[in-house]
Design a protein around this motif. Structure first.
Motif, short mmCIF file in Angstrom:
data_model
loop_
_atom_site.label_atom_id
_atom_site.label_comp_id
_atom_site.label_asym_id
_atom_site.label_seq_id
_atom_site.Cartn_x
_atom_site.Cartn_y
_atom_site.Cartn_z
N THR A 115 0.69 -1.61 0.55
CA THR A 115 -0.25 0.01 0.56
C THR A 115 0.74 1.02 -0.09
OG1 THR A 115 -1.75 1.18 1.56
CG2 THR A 115 0.19 0.07 2.19
N THR A 152 -5.83 1.21 10.09
CA THR A 152 -5.62 -0.02 9.67
C THR A 152 -4.50 -1.05 10.68
OG1 THR A 152 -4.68 -1.35 8.22
CG2 THR A 152 -3.36 0.47 8.03
N VAL A 154 -2.30 -2.74 9.42
CA VAL A 154 -1.08 -3.22 9.02
C VAL A 154 0.33 -2.18 9.10
CG1 VAL A 154 0.54 -3.04 6.84
CG2 VAL A 154 -1.98 -3.84 6.61
N GLY A 165 3.07 0.48 3.24
CA GLY A 165 3.33 -1.14 3.66
C GLY A 165 3.34 -1.66 3.08
N GLU A 166 3.67 -3.23 3.54
CA GLU A 166 3.61 -4.11 3.41
C GLU A 166 3.31 -5.09 4.30
OE1 GLU A 166 5.14 -4.71 0.24
OE2 GLU A 166 6.45 -2.74 0.03
N PHE A 167 2.77 -6.28 3.26
CA PHE A 167 1.98 -7.19 3.85
C PHE A 167 1.50 -8.49 3.53
CE2 PHE A 167 -1.77 -4.84 2.93
CZ PHE A 167 -2.94 -5.29 2.79
N VAL A 169 -1.73 -11.78 2.68
CA VAL A 169 -2.49 -11.93 3.24
C VAL A 169 -3.19 -13.58 3.02
CG1 VAL A 169 -3.49 -11.30 0.86
CG2 VAL A 169 -5.20 -11.58 3.01
N VAL A 175 -8.06 -7.68 6.40
CA VAL A 175 -7.38 -7.11 6.72
C VAL A 175 -7.85 -6.08 6.00
CG1 VAL A 175 -4.83 -5.61 6.26
CG2 VAL A 175 -4.70 -8.32 5.97
#
Length: 597
Positions: A115, A152, A154, A165-167, A169, A175
């Motif tokens: 994101t 969020t 995250v 941001g990195e995540f 799922v 999320v």
């Protein structure tokens, strides 16, 4: 470079709207109203002018989008080499604050996500101060009067004046991201439950959609058009914007770029009829009430358009820092056409109020008094030149369509008095109606061309002439009407489907030539074909026009048949209103279905 216009989808809360691209970037959002300054303006520039990207970190070979049935909840499916995920984008009906939600749902395997939030207030010019809230649970961005909160789970951080941001799922994981707007001098908007907001938003739209009474063919297309129209409604006042965007070009690289985040009186009749025909009487009544409030006052001061709350001053200016969509400049904020004289709007207002009475909307005594004042002013100006339906920025002319709509104004006043027992100088109105009719037929028709012409004394055609039989000025069987339709098919019809408003190279309008085909005009030709009994041709053309909608059923103002691109502001209320009207006319199976009389 921003996405193609047709690669965007609309989400909104009936007070403002955002455009979401297939690649997961929200490139346009004005907060808190449609006509407020944009905090995401990448659509008219670059990501540095504001956007919110939420998408897989790795390429997604397969992307599919849809709205949840009967709603404005957008779902975008991404499939990568490692899994699949869906992003749900929506804006709940506004409560104490305005919220934009993005919920990521893991469908299969694991998907790495990224994101990037770039908030730039005042159309991309103002970089906000970003900090943590006092409780550390959210980020807040402040610039002058504007405040935006991001909540969020995250972990996000600042990088080069962006929030990133990195995540990952996984299957079954949810999320959420919640972006909320509020005035900077007040306490921050309170947190909301993302999943409860999703349920409530879906229920709101499904309940609204369930009231759609269109049962004929193409119901899905008509319903999507009405959902789009509802989304363009400013709920506090009932006003409906022509589009949620500004300056999307009518020709790629061209200068015909206008701000459409206002309410045009010209849309009044089509809007009222479409809402009533579909069973949305509350919205029709709210639109009529907005109309009456907007035009109240001195008839000499009636404008062609107003702000969403009825504002009259819509001064036009150019933000020099925005290069425009695909370098189509200038970008314009506000619309100087608000000060033009366009005589046809008198006819649209009178027709809309007449149709409201016929449709059973409650009678408003003040409405008839206002109409009589407007009619009195029209008596003194109907024979003067104006800028016409297309808002030319050149010399005023005696546009044929403008004169026809002056005829409509007096015709509807006469009908209102006769059918509903309203008082007025009927003999004088009848004489004026006849005088205008004779003037148009004698001066606006060219025997050599066998067609009505754009303006008195010209040889140019104009698609607005397709409205003559639709408003009842002449019957569709009249040889002059048939000659006009034939001439437009020969000279303004492209590839058998796309109707140009007029030839911009021939008919000087104060601007460089070149634009796409105006989609509403193409639907008007469909209506004329229905009236002339050419039903198979009408149906074929209608189906080809439907095929121009993007993957989620939306239409811009125009279409460029050479580039194969949607152009102009998006999505366009007028295009969707004309679509719904043509679907109704085709479904009725009556040669006189398209009449507004």
């Amino acid at each position: 470079m921003p996405s193609r216009i047709e690669d965007y989808a609309l989400i909104g809360d009936c007070e403002t709207a955002a455009l979401v691209a297939r690649d997961g970037s929200i490139d346009w959002l004005c907060w808190p109203r449609f006509d407020s300054s944009a905090c995401f303006a990448a659509m008219l520039g670059t990501p540095e002018h504001g956007r919110w990207l939420l998408a897989p970190s790795d390429p997604a070979p397969r992307v599919r989008r849809r709205y949840r049935d009967g709603t404005l909840v957008l779902e975008t499916d991404y499939e990568t080499a490692d899994g699949a995920a869906t992003i749900m984008d929506f804006m709940p009906p506004r409560g104490t604050a305005s919220d934009l939600l993005r919920i990521v749902l893991g469908r299969r395997g694991q998907v790495a996500m990224h994101t990037e939030l770039v908030l730039r207030f005042d159309y991309g010019s103002a970089v906000p101060w970003v900090s943590r809230t006092e409780d550390g649970a959210a980020l807040q961005a402040i610039a002058g009067p504007d405040l935006v909160i991001l909540r969020t789970p995250v972990p996000v951080q600042g990088k080069d004046f962006r929030t990133v941001g990195e995540f990952t799922v996984s299957e079954g994981e949810v999320v959420p991201f919640v972006l909320s707007y509020g005035p900077s001098h007040l306490p921050p908007p309170e947190a909301i439950d993302p999943l409860a907001a999703l349920r409530n938003t879906e229920a709101f739209w499904q309940e609204w959609s369930s009231r759609c009474q269109h049962t004929g063919p193409w119901r899905d297309a008509v319903l999507r058009s009405h959902i789009t129209l509802k989304a363009l409604t400013y709920r506090p006042t009932g006003g409906i914007v022509a589009a949620p965007t500004t300056s999307l070009p009518e020709q790629l690289g061209g200068a015909r770029n206008w701000d459409y985040r206002f309410c045009w009186l010209r849309d009044a009749t089509l809007t009222l009829l479409s809402l009533m025909d579909a069973g949305y009487r509350d919205e029709a009544e709210a639109w009529r009430a907005w109309l009456l409030r907007a035009v109240a006052g001195s008839p000499r001061q009636m404008q062609i358009m107003y702000g969403i709350a009825g504002e009259r001053r819509l001064s036009e200016w150019e933000p020099s820092w925005l290069p425009g969509y695909e370098s189509s400049g200038p970008v314009r904020i506000g619309n100087a056409a608000y000060s033009q004289r366009q005589i046809d709007v008198f006819g649209e207002v009178m027709d809309a109020l007449y149709q409201g009475r016929r449709g059973g909307l409650p009678t408003l005594e003040a409405g008839w008094a206002l109409q009589r004042d407007l009619a009195g002013h029209l008596e003194s100006i109907w024979d003067q030149p104006d800028e016409g339906i297309w808002e030319v920025r050149g010399e005023q002319r005696h546009f044929t369509h403008s004169k026809v709509m002056a005829w409509v104004a007096f015709d509807r006043m006469i009908r209102s008095a006769e059918e509903f027992g309203l008082e007025g100088p009927l003999d004088r109105w009848r004489q004026l109606r006849q005088r205008i009719h004779e003037d148009v037929c004698g001066t606006g028709f060219d025997p050599e061309l066998g067609s009505f012409v754009q303006s008195y004394g010209s040889k140019h055609l104009d698609a607005s002439l397709l409205l003559l039989p639709l408003v009842g000025f002449l019957p569709p069987s009249d040889p002059r009407v048939q000659g006009t339709v034939r001439a437009i098919e020969q000279r303004l019809l492209v590839d058998g489907t796309f109707v140009l408003r007029y030839d911009t190279a021939e008919a000087a309008d104060g601007l460089p030539p070149g634009e796409g085909a105006f989609l509403a005009c193409s639907f008007w030709l469909v209506d004329n074909l229905v009236l002339q009994g050419r039903r198979e041709e009408a149906r074929g053309m209608f189906e080809r026009l439907l095929a121009l909608r993007n993957d989620v059923g939306l239409l811009a103002e125009e279409y460029d048949p050479v580039a194969g691109r949607q152009v102009g502001n998006f999505p366009q209320a007028f295009s969707h209103l004309a679509l719904a009207n043509s679907a109704r006319n085709l479904a009725l199976g009556d040669r006189h279905a398209a009449h507004r009389t």
